[in-house]
Design an enzyme around this catalytic site. Sequence first.
Site, PDB file in Angstrom:
ATOM      1  N   ASP A 258       0.840  -1.203   0.000  1.00  0.00           N
ATOM      2  CA  ASP A 258       0.000   0.000   0.000  1.00  0.00           C
ATOM      3  C   ASP A 258       0.875   1.254   0.000  1.00  0.00           C
ATOM      4  O   ASP A 258       1.965   1.255   0.583  1.00  0.00           O
ATOM      5  CB  ASP A 258      -0.897  -0.028   1.251  1.00  0.00           C
ATOM      6  CG  ASP A 258      -2.071   0.925   1.135  1.00  0.00           C
ATOM      7  OD1 ASP A 258      -2.279   1.510   0.047  1.00  0.00           O
ATOM      8  OD2 ASP A 258      -2.792   1.088   2.135  1.00  0.00           O
TER       9      ASP A 258
ATOM     10  N   LEU B  90      11.801 -20.285  -4.057  1.00  0.00           N
ATOM     11  CA  LEU B  90      10.792 -19.421  -3.423  1.00  0.00           C
ATOM     12  C   LEU B  90       9.528 -19.518  -4.268  1.00  0.00           C
ATOM     13  O   LEU B  90       9.614 -19.577  -5.498  1.00  0.00           O
ATOM     14  CB  LEU B  90      11.275 -17.952  -3.422  1.00  0.00           C
ATOM     15  CG  LEU B  90      10.247 -16.883  -3.031  1.00  0.00           C
ATOM     16  CD1 LEU B  90      10.011 -16.890  -1.523  1.00  0.00           C
ATOM     17  CD2 LEU B  90      10.706 -15.484  -3.439  1.00  0.00           C
TER      18      LEU B  90
ATOM     19  N   HIS C  14       2.363   3.589  -9.167  1.00  0.00           N
ATOM     20  CA  HIS C  14       2.215   2.133  -9.347  1.00  0.00           C
ATOM     21  C   HIS C  14       3.434   1.553 -10.073  1.00  0.00           C
ATOM     22  O   HIS C  14       3.881   0.449  -9.768  1.00  0.00           O
ATOM     23  CB  HIS C  14       0.931   1.824 -10.114  1.00  0.00           C
ATOM     24  CG  HIS C  14      -0.311   2.113  -9.318  1.00  0.00           C
ATOM     25  ND1 HIS C  14      -0.466   1.729  -8.001  1.00  0.00           N
ATOM     26  CD2 HIS C  14      -1.463   2.771  -9.642  1.00  0.00           C
ATOM     27  CE1 HIS C  14      -1.654   2.115  -7.557  1.00  0.00           C
ATOM     28  NE2 HIS C  14      -2.276   2.758  -8.528  1.00  0.00           N
TER      29      HIS C  14
END
Length: 232
Positions: A16, A127, A33
């Site tokens: 956020d 991962l 963004h």
Amino acid sequence: MQSTLDSKIHAGIIMDGNGRWATRLGLSRSQGHRAGVRAIRPIVEAAKDMGVGTLTLYAFSGDNWKRPPAEVAVLMTLLKSYLAEEIETLVAMGVRLSVIGRRDRISPALARRIEEAQARSASAGALHLRIAFDYSSRDAILDAARRSRSDTTREEFARLLTGGAPELDLVIRTGGEQRLSDFLLYECAYAELLFTARLWPDFQPGHLREALAEFRSRQRRFGAAPAERVAA
Ligand code: FPP
């Protein structure tokens, strides 16, 4: 859902603060963004090196469709270009990529790109990077409930919901808000929650290291009584 007792940490990040980061610099939200996307690679690399087994990044919630269409379009385009530009780097790092969330509201071209990226990285194992996109935990739980029976066990239900992904140990939310916003609500039943005011584009590997150190310092009891202190 696997036990959280394995040594890898299964973490999620609610990314956020892109908009505020951009506004502070006099930039557009789209530029915020884009900066948010640039922040991802160093965190993924660090997570892999710091003992994270699964990292789920919340990139677009089911409720984010309420945003202006132009901003939604930017986020769609960013996921598409992220997949195209990052997949070979991720594979080279040994990272398996999955995207969780609905597929029926995104474009067929984006859905295809997701399938290709997932297939390309399917055998990587260092991962597991999961991007939550058009994701709603409440919708996912409802969907799993619809596929369950009245005698479905907790383990079976978890498998229906997650496809075998582990429950979360740790959730980090950047940007100062202190809420989960429909992110992996079932899988977060015993997650440690860590909130930071730092805005996502400013979140760097050192901050992840601090978060993991804070996580490791917490006593997790999963509902049990505190361990007895041994008398000196
Ligand atoms: C919340 O910040 C962030 C989002 C809704 C999108 C998160 C997206 C990215 C980090 C980039 C996209 C990533 C991929 C992989 C496609 P906000 O915009 O609500 O910021 P604000 O709270 O400061 O307004």
